[in-house]
Design an enzyme around this catalytic site. Structure first.
Site, PDB file in Angstrom:
ATOM      1  N   GLY A  12       0.788  -1.226   0.000  1.00 11.91           N
ATOM      2  CA  GLY A  12       0.000   0.000   0.000  1.00 11.91           C
ATOM      3  C   GLY A  12       0.821   1.277   0.000  1.00 11.91           C
ATOM      4  N   ASP A  32       7.483  -4.102   8.905  1.00 10.67           N
ATOM      5  CA  ASP A  32       6.161  -4.646   8.604  1.00 10.67           C
ATOM      6  C   ASP A  32       6.050  -6.015   9.239  1.00 10.67           C
ATOM      7  OD1 ASP A  32       3.589  -5.130   7.352  1.00 10.67           O
ATOM      8  OD2 ASP A  32       4.186  -3.702   5.805  1.00 10.67           O
ATOM      9  N   TYR A 157     -11.502   2.285  14.404  1.00 11.72           N
ATOM     10  CA  TYR A 157     -10.627   2.864  13.386  1.00 11.72           C
ATOM     11  C   TYR A 157     -10.673   4.391  13.462  1.00 11.72           C
ATOM     12  CZ  TYR A 157      -8.580   3.972   8.862  1.00 11.72           C
ATOM     13  OH  TYR A 157      -7.774   4.489   7.884  1.00 11.72           O
TER      14      TYR A 157
END
Length: 284
Positions: A12, A32, A157
């Site tokens: 992304g 990551d 979120y």
């Protein structure tokens, strides 16, 4: 050339940023959960400590910048609200607090935290959950958000992105950050065509919801273009950028909040500085 750390570097927007920095000749330490220079699970305290220690060991105690792009989207799941908060909030602030001395060593370091336009477009996010995160109590935030049932992940979120944005603005102007030469800012993307969004678009119900959301310019953003914005925010041209949250969302935030911001500062907040303003005016 500088040394930068990028979390969420395997896919992304984080990947696009890492690729752009490397193409420009910089050294990038990617973090990551897989396929990165530093493999760490930022949803756990142990994983965050692994990321902190490995990056500090690799960079030799100096970082010219950091991009905190790792994050979890609002996908449903029993444990997802907790994981979202752990990655999106604590996976940002704990790393930055630990890396701050290495950033200060560079004297003109830049930090970009990934926020989201969900901070201003998801309604009714409880302030108590945001305050709990800022107080360091992730478990309390989860308990508050669980009352939303299936919508808890979406609320988590939005709350996590509001909390991290407020943390950025609170800390950016302090002696430890601005006073140490570190420029701390956030970028708030809208719908960017990443693997996560592509997965959501593959589900008819989710796709219908996504396509119905107002994006005045139409379509979706491009991860490469977001990377260009981030690289600018890491550059010398951004020396005067401090504590800002930059919306790059095709106009969605403006669509919903055209008259909400900017707004004047309450007089009571300005009172301690009025004498300085009057003194300045007397010499002008």
């Amino acid at each position: 050339m500088g040394t930068y750390v990028v979390t969420g570097s395997a896919s992304g927007m984080g990947r696009a940023v890492a690729e752009r920095l490397r193409a420009d000749g910089h050294t990038v330490i990617g973090v990551d959960i897989q396929a990165a220079d530093v493999v760490a699970d930022l949803s756990t305290p142990a994983g965050r400590r692994t990321a902190v220690d490995a990056v500090l060991s690799t960079c030799g105690g100096r970082l010219d910048g950091a991009v905190l792009a790792a994050g979890l989207g609002p996908t449903p799941g029993k444990d997802q609200p907790s994981r979202i908060i752990q990655v999106n909030f604590f996976g940002v602030i704990e790393l930055l607090q630990a890396w701050r001395p290495a950033l200060a060593a560079a004297e003109r370091a830049k930090v970009v935290v990934f926020s989201s336009n969900s901070t201003t477009t998801i309604p009714a996010i409880p302030g108590r959950a945001i305050r709990a995160m800022l107080d360091g109590d992730g478990e309390k935030a989860v308990r508050i958000l669980r009352i939303f049932g299936r919508a808890a992940a979406s609320m988590a979120y939005g709350a996590s992105k509001i909390a991290v944005s407020r943390w950025v603005r609170r800390n950016a102007v302090t002696r430890d950050w601005a006073g140490a030469g570190i420029r701390l800012n956030a970028i708030a993307p809208g719908a960017i065509l990443t693997p996560l969004l592509e997965k959501q678009l593959s589900t008819p119900a989710e796709a219908k919801t996504i396509h119905s959301f107002p994006v005045p310019i139409g379509g979706f953003g491009d991860a490469g273009q977001l990377a260009d914005w981030v690289v600018f925010m890491l550059s010398d041209a951004a020396d005067f950028l401090c504590g800002s949250v930059l919306f790059v969302d095709g106009g969605s935030d403006a669509y919903f909040r055209a008259d909400d911001w900017p707004g004047s500062l309450p007089a009571r907040r300005l009172a301690p500085y009025l004498w300085k303003f009057k003194r300045f005016k007397s010499f002008s």
